[in-house]
Structure formats: C-alpha cells, structure tokens
Design an enzyme around this catalytic site. Structure first.
Site, PDB file in Angstrom:
ATOM      1  N   HIS A 141       0.846  -1.197   0.000  1.00 20.36           N
ATOM      2  CA  HIS A 141       0.000   0.000   0.000  1.00 20.36           C
ATOM      3  C   HIS A 141       0.878   1.241   0.000  1.00 20.36           C
ATOM      4  O   HIS A 141       2.054   1.212   0.369  1.00 20.36           O
ATOM      5  CB  HIS A 141      -0.940   0.015   1.215  1.00 20.36           C
ATOM      6  N   CYS A 142       0.280   2.343  -0.469  1.00 19.19           N
ATOM      7  CA  CYS A 142       0.939   3.639  -0.364  1.00 19.19           C
ATOM      8  C   CYS A 142       0.059   4.514   0.515  1.00 19.19           C
ATOM      9  O   CYS A 142      -0.679   3.998   1.355  1.00 19.19           O
ATOM     10  CB  CYS A 142       1.170   4.258  -1.739  1.00 19.19           C
ATOM     11  N   MET A 143       0.117   5.831   0.332  1.00 17.99           N
ATOM     12  CA  MET A 143      -0.616   6.720   1.223  1.00 17.99           C
ATOM     13  C   MET A 143      -2.122   6.658   1.021  1.00 17.99           C
ATOM     14  O   MET A 143      -2.889   6.914   1.936  1.00 17.99           O
ATOM     15  CB  MET A 143      -0.137   8.166   0.995  1.00 17.99           C
ATOM     16  N   ARG A 174      -3.676   4.080  -1.462  1.00 18.23           N
ATOM     17  CA  ARG A 174      -4.149   2.954  -2.264  1.00 18.23           C
ATOM     18  C   ARG A 174      -3.593   1.615  -1.806  1.00 18.23           C
ATOM     19  O   ARG A 174      -2.449   1.529  -1.393  1.00 18.23           O
ATOM     20  CB  ARG A 174      -3.753   3.147  -3.739  1.00 18.23           C
ATOM     21  N   VAL A 185      -5.844   4.037   4.685  1.00 19.12           N
ATOM     22  CA  VAL A 185      -5.426   2.843   3.948  1.00 19.12           C
ATOM     23  C   VAL A 185      -4.522   1.935   4.781  1.00 19.12           C
ATOM     24  O   VAL A 185      -4.586   0.709   4.652  1.00 19.12           O
ATOM     25  CB  VAL A 185      -4.718   3.235   2.631  1.00 19.12           C
TER      26      VAL A 185
END
Length: 666
Positions: free
Chosen positions: A26-28, A30, A70
């Site tokens: 995951h990123c910030m 998504r 997320v």
C-alpha cells in the site's frame, strides 16, 4: 473486531481470493495488488464497497483507492487474508511478471516517449501558431498571409521555427536522452550521442531524398567510406543507437575496476556507440523507419484507405488503454520525415480524443445530479477535449463500457471523413480540439466537419443508450435516487434531525475550532487547480478536492494548527492531518514517489503529534525526485469536510508558505 471487517472480507472475495494474490502492498492512499489473474477481480462490485473510492490498473498493478485510512485497512486485510505484505519494489517487480513480451516492449516504449510529450505538445502548438500567421492567406484577396503583410509577424514566423526545429528536427537528442534516463545510465552521454546524430557537420536528414547520391558528403578512411548523413526527425535509428550506448555502458561498468571507471567507461561506451550508430544501426534504423512510414502512408492513401481509417479510428481508444498507442508517436514522427513532411495519421488521433470526450460530455449531462460522478466526469471531459484521454477512458467510459463503444463508433466515422478527404497535419503532439492548429490550413474546413462528427455521433449515441442502460442510482447518485419521505411523520423526523444538526453546528461555531477559516500554503511555489495534477486519482478528485503546488522550496509546512493523523513512516512522502473542526487533509509530495522507498524524503513529525501552523512536516530533495523520473507536484487535498461549509479552492497564483491562503470556507 476491526474497523473494516465487512469490506476486508468482501474485498478478498472480490479480488479472486487469497490464491489470486501474488503480492500486495500500500501507499498513502491505495492498496496495490499484483493479481495472478486480473480478470477475476470484480471491479464494479469492488467500487461499490463503502470504503472504496475507486480502482484502476497501472503497470500490472491493480490499485484500490481507500484514502487516508489505507494503512488501517491494509493491516486488517493482510491479517484476515493470512498473507504478508511486501515492499513497493517487490510489488513493482511482481507486476512485471504479469506482462507479456509485447506489454513489456510497449511499456518501455511508453516510458521513453512520456518525458518527450510536453515538448511535442509545445512544439505542435508553436508550429500550429506558425501555420496561422504564415500559411493562411487572409489578405489581398487570399494571396498573402499575415507574415507577408507585416514585418513583425514575418520575423515572428521565422523566429518560431527556432522552437519547431529544436523539437522535431532534433528529436533524436531527446529520444537518446530519454532511453539513458529510463535505463539508468549516464544521461549526458546519451545527449552527446544524440547530438552526433543531428550535427550541423552532416547532411540534414530531411535533405537526403532531394540530394543526388554523388553529392552526399562522406568520411573517407582510405579503404572504406561512411556517408555523412544526419538523422534529423528519425525515431527508429535514434532508439537503436540509444540502446547500443546503454548496453555498452552497462557492459563496461560491469567489467571495469572502480578505480578507473570514470575514465574508461564513458570513452569505451560513447566512442563505439557513435561509430556503430553511423555505420550500422543508423542506416538500418533509417531503412526500418522509412519502411514503416511508407507502409502506413500507403495504407492511408490506397484504395482501402477507408477501411484502414475505420479500423484505426475504431481501435485507437483501446490502444491507449493497452499503452500500444505510444507506437503511433514513432510512426507519426517517421511520416513527418517523408518528402511530404506531413502526416495523415495524427488528425485521426486528435479526432479520437474528441470522440471519447464527447461520450463523457453525454455522461455528464445524464449524471448532472450525481455529484460523485460529476467530480470525475467534468475534469475527464475537459482533459479529453484537450488531448489527454486516460482520465476519461479509465474513469468513465471503460467503467460503463457503452460510452467507450459509442466514442469508438464516432471516432471511426470521423477518421473515415479525415482520411477520405486526405486531411494532413504538419506536426504532432496537439490533440483534442486544439488539434486543428496542427492541420494544414487548406484542410481546416474539412477537419471541422470531421470534428463535428466526432462530437455529435458519440454524444447522441451515448445519451440515447445511457437513457436506457443507466440505473437511477447511476443517474442521480445514491442519495437522490432514494425515495422521498412524504409522510408527515417522516417530514417531522427530518425537521427534527435538521434542527439537531443546526444545534450541533451552533455548538461547534462557539468553539475555537470554528475560528479556523482558511489553510495557508504548505510550500512556496505556483498553486494550480487540482484538475491539473499529473495523477488521475488526484486530478479526478477521487480523494477529494484541493490544490496542487509546483514547489520552489524543499520544506512542507502545516497549513494550520492541527493533529497529525497518519504518516508514511517508511517512505516519508505523505501525511494526513486533522483540524479541530473535523476537516481532514492529505499532503502528498510528488507523484508515484512511494516507489522511491524514502530516498530523498525526511519525515519531521510522528503520528499523533499536534503541530502549529507553519511547523515543518516533511523535507524533500527535488533533484532526487526528478532523477527518479517523478514530478515534484505536491497535493493538498481535503479528504473530509468536517463542519466546514462552502469550501473554496484558491489557485493560479504564486504562493508563500505560511502566508498565502489556498483553501478557505465559511
């Protein structure tokens, strides 16, 4: 019990189960999946999950947009699924294994041409403007142009060729540079190799066809000769030369001792690359490039040109979705290098842009009461009409399918009109409605006819089909599609709730939290509308409305007194903030900078910290971001409005961090 239990369980099922997940990270904003079989993912059902704001596929990754929460969602998902998350680099590497050889080639080709697109667009606009002032005979009964009757405009006409020549004649320099950048080798060597292909010492490539063979200059080495031919405008030859240089440099770096590497590697890479470029791959590339251009040109001018145009117009939008459309840049550039110095291909591309935009325009009319849909429809339509179709294709038309098909039909009809009348463009890069500036002036009237077809046909078809296929929820949104409460008891309940909300608002307004009415800029730099952000998730406002900033300094500061609600501790490129009045913000430095793994970023706060307005949050190195091939554009997004009302975005000015207001509300 987790916060997202139901959505986590449902998402695992909808992506095809644990067995279909090759890797996840995951990123910030998504979740990033690499799926073994992407077709098993039920995209529509996933997007209907309450916690999901949208989905898209990019570079072999299936990305599910969650938002600021997320990391919580990701932890619950991996725990429930019984799988371990991996690093972003591992996801990226796994994604490449999902691509076949054609996809890998097209992906590489796309990454080579992507950095050149701004220059191609600029060059196309310049040549379009040059066409207007120097090629259209407005004056003296249609015998003279503006440049003919005015010394100023004559000078401007000649001056603008400085830019046009730099973009299109000297294109090999940009191509070789982009290849070295993409492949991670020394970029200045690529620039030098490119310059040797277009040197003024050589016979200009555009003059070769008109120069007798015995007048072509040569390098004479006694027992053999090499023709001194330039490769101005040549794409295939430049690409082949660039890859020769790349692999020579990688070879010599591998075998050369570090102590002498600085001397040996550049010399042993560049000199042989230049020799090979002018003696082997240059002539081969020239032949291949001309052959491709000749085949396409023959198809567009043959007795079967209508069929060729129909197929191309119909399939160009799907080509964009696969990335194969980048090949047309090379073909178009090659066609411009033919004796005709024009292309019949580019007008069809501009018309396809318009056709897909017209489908979105019809969807916007159909969904005018669906606020969530309009947040995607409006910017997607604008970008499409300006020549950038990806937001429309992935955000709207592919989602519902029938707008995509209607746009393809309109593009097909417009392409047949264009090719049928032999409409030619003098440059490439300018698509959509402004694409008319690249068209030869004598074809403007006919191109307007083709544009009319590209607007009317997709709009009409999409509107008619949409009236039949779209549900009330699609048309009006979930809230507006719900049946109205007409009973007196229901009305009374609504009024009671409204009164309670008013009382709550009054209570909030009496606190210090309500005194926060504006957000100051988080950086020095140019503030732009969020629609201009170079990332579809932000530009389509999937995460929320906000502003984008092109930074001129390197420190991100807090826009107001607030709490740090979430941070990307491992990458340092983003953080989430919460104001006392409940407004939630996302700050994201750069685009796709999560791939840098924290290199070039320093996070100065921790989750849970309370910060004051102007306090430093993130430091970043713009040179490292650019070297990694990412834009430095930084987004400030309102992801939840809290008790704020009538939120307004302020853009179009140069901002000073901590001083200039960029977002405000009542």
């Amino acid at each position: 019990m987790g916060k997202y239990d139901n959505d986590v369980k449902r998402l695992l099922e909808l992506v095809g189960g644990k067995g279909n997940i090759q890797a996840v990270s995951h990123c910030m904003t998504r979740m990033r999946f690499v799926l073994i079989d992407p077709k098993k993912a039920d995209e529509k059902a996933i997007e209907d999950l309450p916690s999901v704001k949208g989905t898209f596929t990019q570079a072999g990754q299936y990305q599910v947009i969650i938002g600021n929460d997320v990391s919580v969602f990701y932890n619950e998902f991996t725990k429930y699924a019984g799988i371990e998350g991996v690093s972003k680099d591992a996801v990226k590497a796994a994604a490449k294994t999902n691509q076949n050889i054609a996809q890998k080639i097209m992906g590489t080709l796309g990454e080579i041409f992507a950095p050149l697109i701004p220059a191609l667009i600029c060059g196309g606009l310049v040549l379009g403007f040059r066409n207007v002032i120097g090629e259209i005979n407005f004056f003296n009964n249609g015998t003279q142009s503006l440049a003919d009757v005015s010394q100023f405009w004559s000078g401007m006409y000649n001056f603008l060729w400085l830019i046009g020549e730099a973009v299109f004649h000297l294109l090999p320099v940009g191509i070789v540079w982009s290849i070295t950048k993409k492949m991670g080798t020394t970029q200045i060597l690529g620039i030098i190799l490119g310059l040797t292909l277009v040197s003024s010492q050589l016979l200009n490539g555009f003059s070769v066809s008109s120069t007798p063979a015995d007048e072509i200059p040569v390098w004479d080495f006694g027992f053999f000769q090499v023709e001194m031919i330039g490769y101005q405008g040549q794409v295939i030859a430049a690409m082949m030369a660039g890859f020769v240089l790349v692999y020579l440099e990688k070879f010599f770096k591998k075998i050369c001792p570090e102590v002498i590497s600085m001397i040996v590697v550049p010399f042993c890479s560049l000199v042989p690359a230049v020799i090979i470029a002018h003696t082997i791959v240059g002539p081969i590339g020239w032949t291949i490039g001309n052959a491709i251009g000749d085949v396409v040109y023959a198809g567009l001018t043959s007795d079967f040109r209508f069929l060729f145009a129909a197929v191309f117009g119909l399939l160009y939008a799907p080509l964009v979705m696969t990335g194969l459309h980048h090949m047309t840049n090379a073909i178009d550039s090659q066609l411009l290098n033919t004796p005709a110095k024009s292309t019949i291909l580019w007008p069809m591309i501009a018309l396809s842009n318009i056709a897909q935009g017209s489908s979105v325009l019809a969807m916007s009319v159909l969904q005018k009461k669906n606020e969530r849909a309009q947040q995607i429809n409006v910017p997607a339509c604008i970008s499409c009409y300006l020549g950038v179709t990806e937001p429309a294709l992935f955000g709207v038309n592919l989602k519902y399918v029938f707008p995509l098909v209607c746009g393809m039909i309109g593009s097909c009809c417009a392409a047949m009109i264009s090719v049928g009348f032999g409409i030619e463009a003098l440059s490439i890069g300018v698509g959509g409605l402004p694409g008319i500036l690249s068209i030869k002036p004598e074809y403007w009237g006919l191109f307007l006819l083709a544009m009319a077809a590209a607007i009317v046909i997709p709009f009409t078809l999409t509107f008619i089909v949409g009236k039949i296929k779209l549900s009330k929820e699609d048309r009006f949104g979930k809230e507006n599609a719900a049946p109205a409460i007409e009973s007196a008891e229901g009305t009374e309940s609504a009024e009671t709730a409204q009164a309670a909300d008013s009382a709550d608002s009054a209570a909030v307004s009496s606190t210090d939290a309500a005194d926060v009415k504006e957000l100051k800029s988080i950086l020095d730099g140019k503030v732009m509308p969020i629609e201009e952000a170079p990332d579809d998730v932000f530009s389509q406002k999937i995460m929320g409305d906000g502003v984008a900033i092109e930074p001129s300094n390197t420190v991100v500061t807090a826009p107001a007194d607030c709490d740090v609600s979430v941070v990307m501790a491992d990458t340092g490129h983003a953080c989430g903030l919460t104001l006392p009045n409940g407004v939630e913000l996302l700050i994201h430095v750069g685009v796709d900078t999560v791939d840098m793994g924290g290199d070039g970023f320093k996070l100065l706060v921790n989750e849970g910290d309370h910060v004051k307005a102007g306090q430093k949050l993130i430091e970043f190195d713009p040179e490292k971001i650019k070297a990694a091939g990412h834009p430095c554009t930084t987004m400030l997004i309102v992801t939840a409005e809290g008790s704020a009302a009538n939120i307004r975005m302020h853009s179009g000015m140069d901002a000073k961090a901590g001083e200039t207001t960029v977002i405000s509300w009542d």
